[in-house]
Design an enzyme around this catalytic site. Structure first.
Site, PDB file in Angstrom:
ATOM      1  CB  SER A 147      -0.526  -0.005   1.461  1.00 20.43           C
ATOM      2  OG  SER A 147      -1.596   1.136   1.624  1.00 20.43           O
ATOM      3  CE  LYS A 176      -4.077   2.436   3.715  1.00 19.03           C
ATOM      4  NZ  LYS A 176      -4.201   1.484   2.911  1.00 19.03           N
TER       5      LYS A 176
END
Lengths: 165, 162
Positions: free
Chosen positions: B44, B86
């Site tokens: 990610s 993130k």
């Protein structure tokens, strides 16, 4: 002399803790045990025997209430299900994997009353699909268990949407 | 020679056990609450943080600073054993959207130097009070497969140590 005393005290403490953990099973332990059983029953080893699969299915059936409610983001996976329907769904997913491991981590357990347990945990599933693709799945979930005939049965599972698009 | 011998075969005296106990307690506090060790699992945050690398979550960073745009953060799920890694792209009250792969915050294009190119399109949405909007750097996958969105700021566990 002092060292041998310290060592014997440490060993004694370890033995007491071990005995306490294994002989006096409180409700927290029983609830955790249910999830441990669920985890080992969903898990799949490469080349698992058919007999083993059947036994695991029965174990899963025994963990759920007669009507267990699922609340997920996917509408088709939400609603009340019987233990048989749940185990069928789990095994339908499981069949797509060569091997699969499921763990329930960071578990917190609350008892709002003596017949209800509310747990929050992260489901961590990793496995290899039949097409060779590796799959990792992480999801936070809240789960309600009811004490029915001396066993804690899962009666509601709600998946938590941590990141909302 | 005697030093090596002393190091590998220390005398089992009181001081030795005391040192061991202090070391265990210090390691438990440091690696359990201050710098939580993590293994990055997934792509990610590629190419900034690659799959399989080891890092530490600096848990006390936000005791001194407030979350800001462009910060890379760890977000907890039920606890600290599984966390998302993130990047913050918008803070509470701001509007986020994607238009043909371009990230737009408050109507202004955001240069995504760290992230991969994509073709995502997402209607504008306002980040709720007390939330932040986070996205991974690797946007080469489809939008449906990429886990991102707004999250409560109190779920932020910290920042990577490096």
């Amino acid at each position: 002399m002092v060292i041998s005393r310290i060592i014997s005290i440490i060993i004694l403490v370890i033995i007491i803790v071990f005995v306490m953990m294994n002989c006096f099973h409180n409700d927290t332990w029983k609830v955790k045990k249910q999830f441990e059983t669920l985890s080992t029953s969903i898990a799949k080893k490469q080349g698992e025997k058919l007999l083993h699969t059947g036994l695991k299915k029965n174990k899963i059936n025994d963990l759920f209430d007669s009507k267990c409610t699922f609340k997920t983001q996917l509408y088709k996976n939400s609603g009340p299900f019987t233990p048989m329907e749940i185990s069928n769904r789990i095994f339908a997913v499981r069949n797509n994997f060569v091997y699969l491991s499921v763990n329930f981590v960071d578990m917190k357990i609350d008892f709002p009353d003596k017949n209800t347990a509310i747990t929050t945990f992260t489901v961590k599933a990793t496995g290899k699909r039949s097409d060779g693709k590796m799959e990792n799945y992480y999801r936070e979930a809240d789960c309600v268990l009811k004490l029915i005939k001396d066993s804690w049965l899962i009666s509601e599972i709600v998946t938590v949407e941590v990141l909302k698009k | 020679m005697s030093l090596i011998k002393k190091f590998f075969l220390p005398k089992l005296e009181k001081k030795f056990f005391l040192r061991i106990i202090i070391l265990v307690i210090a390691a438990y506090i440091i690696f359990g609450y201050i710098f939580i060790p993590v293994v990055i699992d997934g792509h990610s945050m590629d190419p900034t943080y690659k799959h399989g690398k080891i890092n530490f979550c600096n848990h006390f960073y936000y005791s001194f600073f407030k979350p800001e745009k462009n910060d890379v953060v760890f977000i907890r799920l039920a606890g600290k054993n599984v966390m998302y890694l993130k990047r913050i792209v918008a803070l509470s009250g701001e509007t986020v959207e994607f238009c043909n792969g371009t990230l737009i915050v408050n109507g202004k294009k955001v240069d995504s130097n760290n992230s991969e190119k994509c073709n995502w399109t997402l209607k504008p949405r306002v980040v709720k009070i007390g939330n932040v909007y986070v996205i991974g750097d690797n946007r080469s996958t489809t939008m449906e497969k990429h886990v991102f969105g707004q999250v409560l700021a109190n779920r932020i566990m910290g920042v990577p140590l490096w």
